[in-house]
Write an enzyme that holds these catalytic residues in place. Structure first.
Site, PDB file in Angstrom:
ATOM      1  N   LYS A  64       4.625   0.517   9.549  1.00 57.33           N
ATOM      2  CA  LYS A  64       4.682   1.768   8.779  1.00 57.33           C
ATOM      3  C   LYS A  64       4.110   2.934   9.559  1.00 57.33           C
ATOM      4  O   LYS A  64       4.612   4.050   9.474  1.00 57.33           O
ATOM      5  CB  LYS A  64       3.866   1.597   7.491  1.00 57.33           C
ATOM      6  CG  LYS A  64       4.700   1.225   6.295  1.00 57.33           C
ATOM      7  CD  LYS A  64       3.888   1.375   5.027  1.00 57.33           C
ATOM      8  CE  LYS A  64       3.235   0.063   4.683  1.00 57.33           C
ATOM      9  NZ  LYS A  64       2.460   0.091   3.443  1.00 57.33           N
TER      10      LYS A  64
ATOM     11  N   GLU B 150       0.873  -1.171   0.000  1.00 54.33           N
ATOM     12  CA  GLU B 150       0.000   0.000   0.000  1.00 54.33           C
ATOM     13  C   GLU B 150       0.915   1.227   0.000  1.00 54.33           C
ATOM     14  O   GLU B 150       1.796   1.341   0.855  1.00 54.33           O
ATOM     15  CB  GLU B 150      -0.886   0.006   1.251  1.00 54.33           C
ATOM     16  CG  GLU B 150      -1.815   1.191   1.247  1.00 54.33           C
ATOM     17  CD  GLU B 150      -2.768   1.242   2.438  1.00 54.33           C
ATOM     18  OE1 GLU B 150      -2.729   0.330   3.277  1.00 54.33           O
ATOM     19  OE2 GLU B 150      -3.527   2.212   2.514  1.00 54.33           O
TER      20      GLU B 150
ATOM     21  N   ARG C  35       5.164 -12.929   9.588  1.00 51.61           N
ATOM     22  CA  ARG C  35       5.857 -11.696   9.258  1.00 51.61           C
ATOM     23  C   ARG C  35       7.189 -11.647   9.997  1.00 51.61           C
ATOM     24  O   ARG C  35       7.386 -12.333  10.996  1.00 51.61           O
ATOM     25  CB  ARG C  35       4.999 -10.474   9.551  1.00 51.61           C
ATOM     26  CG  ARG C  35       4.591 -10.294  10.981  1.00 51.61           C
ATOM     27  CD  ARG C  35       3.466  -9.278  11.128  1.00 51.61           C
ATOM     28  NE  ARG C  35       3.894  -7.935  10.799  1.00 51.61           N
ATOM     29  CZ  ARG C  35       3.342  -7.190   9.849  1.00 51.61           C
ATOM     30  NH1 ARG C  35       2.354  -7.652   9.122  1.00 51.61           N
ATOM     31  NH2 ARG C  35       3.756  -5.979   9.631  1.00 51.61           N
TER      32      ARG C  35
HETATM   33  P1  ATP Z   1       2.699  -2.297   8.175  1.00 48.28           P
HETATM   34  O1  ATP Z   1       2.066  -3.260   9.121  1.00 48.28           O
HETATM   35  O2  ATP Z   1       4.115  -1.982   8.458  1.00 48.28           O
HETATM   36  O3  ATP Z   1       1.895  -1.062   7.936  1.00 48.28           O
HETATM   37  P2  ATP Z   1       1.527  -3.462   5.900  1.00 48.28           P
HETATM   38  O4  ATP Z   1       1.338  -4.926   5.936  1.00 48.28           O
HETATM   39  O5  ATP Z   1       0.338  -2.644   6.167  1.00 48.28           O
HETATM   40  O6  ATP Z   1       2.755  -3.094   6.795  1.00 48.28           O
HETATM   41  P3  ATP Z   1       1.682  -3.341   3.072  1.00 48.28           P
HETATM   42  O7  ATP Z   1       2.135  -2.233   2.216  1.00 48.28           O
HETATM   43  O8  ATP Z   1       0.276  -3.740   3.048  1.00 48.28           O
HETATM   44  O9  ATP Z   1       2.141  -2.983   4.539  1.00 48.28           O
HETATM   45  O10 ATP Z   1       2.619  -4.614   2.837  1.00 48.28           O
HETATM   46  C1  ATP Z   1       2.918  -5.136   1.583  1.00 48.28           C
HETATM   47  C2  ATP Z   1       3.262  -6.583   1.747  1.00 48.28           C
HETATM   48  O11 ATP Z   1       4.352  -6.732   2.640  1.00 48.28           O
HETATM   49  C3  ATP Z   1       2.112  -7.354   2.330  1.00 48.28           C
HETATM   50  O12 ATP Z   1       1.941  -8.550   1.593  1.00 48.28           O
HETATM   51  C4  ATP Z   1       2.524  -7.628   3.737  1.00 48.28           C
HETATM   52  O13 ATP Z   1       1.986  -8.825   4.201  1.00 48.28           O
HETATM   53  C5  ATP Z   1       4.046  -7.678   3.630  1.00 48.28           C
HETATM   54  N1  ATP Z   1       4.662  -7.308   4.891  1.00 48.28           N
HETATM   55  C6  ATP Z   1       4.466  -6.196   5.615  1.00 48.28           C
HETATM   56  N2  ATP Z   1       5.163  -6.229   6.765  1.00 48.28           N
HETATM   57  C7  ATP Z   1       5.850  -7.399   6.772  1.00 48.28           C
HETATM   58  C8  ATP Z   1       6.753  -8.044   7.679  1.00 48.28           C
HETATM   59  N3  ATP Z   1       7.102  -7.463   8.826  1.00 48.28           N
HETATM   60  N4  ATP Z   1       7.252  -9.250   7.346  1.00 48.28           N
HETATM   61  C9  ATP Z   1       6.911  -9.820   6.182  1.00 48.28           C
HETATM   62  N5  ATP Z   1       6.068  -9.297   5.292  1.00 48.28           N
HETATM   63  C10 ATP Z   1       5.536  -8.102   5.567  1.00 48.28           C
HETATM   64 MG    MG Z   2      -1.340  -3.843   4.601  1.00 51.35          MG
END
Ligand code: ATP
Ligand code: MG
Length: 556
Positions: free
Chosen positions: A273, A35, A263
């Site tokens: 984020k 995102e 994760r």
């Molecule tokens: P955050 O929780 O930091 O806001 P998010 O999951 O909302 O992260 P996205 O931009 O939706 O951020 O993430 C893109 C991809 O990266 C998704 O498929 C998500 O599952 C993966 N991702 C995010 N954080 C991690 C992590 N700590 N370890 C592995 N994969 C991750």
């Molecule tokens: Mg997300």
């Protein structure tokens, strides 16, 4: 570049099984779906390495898809930085960069189709009421009084939602599944909401936006994704993923399938984020690329290398259960990569002047020095009557095992002579400002006393030739408990000493024309990288990591 070894993992096993059964004749197709509401962090690196890695390994494809269904939080700055970071990590999406917003028209049509099948309805309950009606894990939900609207009425209302007739929050479109389902996501999850908001790509065309749960599976299906890899928190959403694609008639043999993995959580490291944005926006760090940030741009500026990050992601593997990974494992990979690739140079971080009284004034000589024990290469290092050594390499009253310089004692200058300390010069306040030494002038390489046994060897820089530099040393941004867990109130636990700036460092002249991003090992001091703040007049270095590798010890 260091070879990345591929270890097997349960997702690779699933893919191999699928391929064996001839399930995906068109090949494997994954995607990385960020995102664009912030910069990528080290956790995303794991997902990038996994998704692009699975595609590469299985001769498939991996798309980059911006999951931009939430207009108020998204920005093109993030879209740009995300692309830069993925490229820098060494992966390519070819010409397959997409946006969920590319599919808004199609998604709208799919929603209409669900309504026509009697599988979606417009609900007038407020967000709060919807929450209250939803029930809990132990109590079933309650059906909304609007749940049994006719298809015609739903089509009419959904069309008017799209036309902008209703204010934000007045209505939503919900899937019609089962309010008694043990899975809360299956209790008529919301699939469209009204938001009169400007979108970074579609502008003001839309005032209704699809929810993630609706947009994601359909975007996967539209792109022909085979394996939709995501993190564990989406496990509960999988039944809805399947329900949606099955309800809309996608071929169950070839349609995408969601697979969850744990994760990445790192010790001493914030990987959210939202929290990282707070650190940037409230000015606790200098920006998203502050070298203390666990963002990919921060790691890059800090001097971590793509190969090290990829090796780390491979090394930690892919699991089904959440765990906390020691951040020193990542540093271990950085050291391993830089040990092989960084040239060695001499830099004095906290200088102390040394005058070699028996070395003729005005004389200088250029001594040969090795650049890298693995790749060889040599350079010249100038020596003269006045040099700088590290303040901590001299002690007036040293403890027993101090093998550096002391009054009356001897030490070897790396690549040069053995010197002996004859006199300590102090200022009025009693601070040591200069040492006066004599050199054993036959002790350099090839000389008569070159092999004389001396316990300590220290680094140095000729004062006349030294380049002035600023050196920035970093420590953990957050103070954690003894297990490395970041406390909930992470802002209350900021480490006040996470940055130390040394403004008076001295570097040997061979690095003169170096450019940002170049790595060095400063002998005995660690690995350093040239910071983009560097100008032709003033070098700025970041310490990447120190030389000590506690992880390597743990492994033994
Ligand atoms: P955050 O929780 O930091 O806001 P998010 O999951 O909302 O992260 P996205 O931009 O939706 O951020 O993430 C893109 C991809 O990266 C998704 O498929 C998500 O599952 C993966 N991702 C995010 N954080 C991690 C992590 N700590 N370890 C592995 N994969 C991750
Ligand atoms: Mg997300």
């Amino acid at each position: 570049m260091a070879e990345v070894k591929h270890s097997s993992n349960f997702i690779q096993n699933i893919i191999e099984e699928d391929l064996k059964q001839g399930k995906y004749p068109e090949g494997i197709h994954t995607r990385f779906p960020p995102e664009p509401n912030g910069y990528l962090h080290v956790g995303h690196a794991k997902s990038i390495c996994l998704n692009f890695g699975l595609a590469e390994r299985n001769h498939g494809l991996c798309n980059l898809r911006f999951d931009d269904t939430n207009p108020t939080k998204e920005d093109t700055e993030y879209v740009d930085s995300i692309q830069e970071d993925i490229r820098w990590l060494g992966f390519s999406w070819g010409n397959r960069m997409f946006y969920a917003s590319d599919y808004f028209d199609k998604l709208y049509d799919y929603a209409v189709e669900l309504i026509k099948k009697g599988l979606a309805y417009v609900d007038d309950l407020t967000a709060e009421e919807i929450r209250a009606y939803r029930g809990t894990l132990t109590e079933p939900g309650k059906e909304s009084p609007y749940r049994n609207r006719s298809v015609e009425e739903n089509l009419d209302l959904f069309g008017r939602m799209k036309a902008g007739e209703f204010p934000d929050g007045a209505k939503v479109l919900r899937a019609k599944i089962d309010m008694a389902s043990p899975n809360l996501v299956m209790r008529d999850t919301v699939i469209y909401r009204i938001a009169h908001a400007h979108h970074h790509r579609t502008g003001d065309k839309w005032c209704i936006y699809p929810m993630y749960d609706f947009a994601h599976p359909l975007s996967d299906a539209i792109e022909g994704i085979t394996h939709s890899v995501c993190t564990l928190e989406f496990e509960e959403h999988r039944p809805f993923y399947d329900w949606l694609l099955d309800s809309l008639g996608f071929d169950p043999m070839t349609r995408p399938r969601q697979i969850e993995f744990a994760r990445l959580n790192l010790t001493n490291t914030v990987t959210s984020k939202r929290k990282l944005r707070q650190l940037v926006e409230e000015g606790y760090v200098s920006g998203w690329d502050d070298p203390r940030m666990p963002t990919i741009s921060g790691l890059r500026r800090r001097g971590f290398t793509p190969a090290a990050i990829r090796n780390f992601c491979e090394e930690i593997g892919v699991a089904k259960a959440n765990s906390l990974v020691d951040a020193q494992m990542l540093e271990h990979e950085v050291r391993a990569d830089l040990n092989e690739h960084a040239d060695r140079v001499m830099a004095v971080l906290r200088p102390l002047k040394v005058v070699i009284t028996n070395y003729p004034e005005g004389q200088e000589e250029w001594l040969l020095a090795e650049n890298n024990p693995m790749h060889g290469g040599q350079r010249f290092v100038p020596f003269s009557r006045e040099i700088f050594i590290e303040q901590e390499d001299f002690m007036e009253e040293p403890p027993k095992k101090f093998f550096r310089l002391r009054p009356g004692g001897e030490v070897r200058l790396k690549h040069a002579y053995i010197i002996k300390c004859d006199e300590v010069v102090k200022d009025e306040a009693g601070n040591i400002v200069e040492l006066r030494c004599t050199a054993d002038l036959t002790s350099k390489t090839g000389g008569a006393t070159a092999n004389r046994k001396i316990k300590g060897t220290i680094h140095w820089v000729s004062t006349k030739h030294a380049l002035p530099a600023e050196v920035r040393l970093y420590d953990s941004l957050i103070e954690t408990d003894e297990n490395g867990n970041v406390p909930e109130d992470f802002l209350g636990a900021l480490n006040k000493n996470s940055l130390e700036v040394l403004k008076d460092a001295k570097i040997e002249p061979s690095v003169k024309l170096t450019a940002a991003g170049t790595h060095y090992q400063f002998l005995r001091e660690g690995y350093f990288v040239v910071d983009p703040d560097t100008t032709p007049e003033r070098l700025v270095f970041n310490r990447v990591v120190g030389l000590r590798d506690s992880w390597a010890k743990v492994q033994k």
